[in-house]
Design a protein around this motif. Structure first.
Motif: not given
Length: 200
Positions: A190, A195-196
């Motif tokens: 995270p 990371h998204e």
């Protein structure tokens, strides 16, 4: 004699068990992979180390690691690994329009993990210099594929592209990735950048 057994029981056995567990995890569950090149820029950087989960089933938009030898004709090293994003899974149709829209099974895919410029200019060039778009049938007629005119992703194979479409050497040029070549799915922690965009 007792002290030797005590050393064996308290030190040797726990170390051996720990090493065995670590080896099992690395072989079947998890390992680190170093990104080589800029084909996934800006979401993954050259030399960046990422986590690869080996037991996950590849899905659309996942980023995967696979053995390039036997897939890309120019990959002559049996150990070389590529990192790309899954665009089409078995049975999918894949089409790219001249306006820069990606259609999978005739539905528009947002592709919010890359810029609008990468979606249009980057994806349509250099594979499609006329900027008229492409589909699997038109791509499969290219000299590198040698597979006739396919209209859907074959069973047990995947269509992949790099996020940095303008420079990525991917399925547009050499075709599909067999499932048995895929080593795992990339996941970022995270607190890692992008990371998204990676953890789809």
């Amino acid at each position: 004699m007792k002290s030797i057994w005590s050393i064996f029981k308290n030190y040797i056995i726990p170390i051996a068990v720990g090493l065995a567990i670590a080896l099992l995890i690395k072989t079947y569950a998890f390992s680190l992979v170093k990104v080589d090149g800029s084909s996934m820029y800006p979401n993954l950087q050259n030399t960046e180390r990422v986590s690869m989960i080996k037991f996950l089933e590849p899905k659309r938009d996942n980023v995967v690691v696979f053995k390039a030898y036997g897939v890309d004709p120019r990959a002559i090293d049996p150990k070389i690994l590529y990192v790309k994003r899954v665009i089409g899974v078995p049975g999918d149709t894949v089409q790219y329009t001249k306006s820069g829209e990606l259609l999978v099974n005739n539905k528009v895919v947002k592709q919010d993990f890359i810029s609008k410029d990468a979606q249009k200019q980057g994806t349509l060039q250099p594979i499609n210099k006329e900027k008229t778009g492409f589909d699997l049938k038109s791509l499969s007629k290219g000299s590198e594929w040698n597979s006739g005119s396919v209209t859907t992703v074959p069973k047990g194979k995947y269509f992949v592209m790099g996020d940095n479409r303008e420079v990525s050497n991917d399925s547009r040029y050499w075709g599909f990735v067999p499932k048995d070549k895929i080593q795992g799915v990339v996941k970022l922690l995270p607190w890692q950048n992008h990371h998204e965009e990676i953890n789809r």
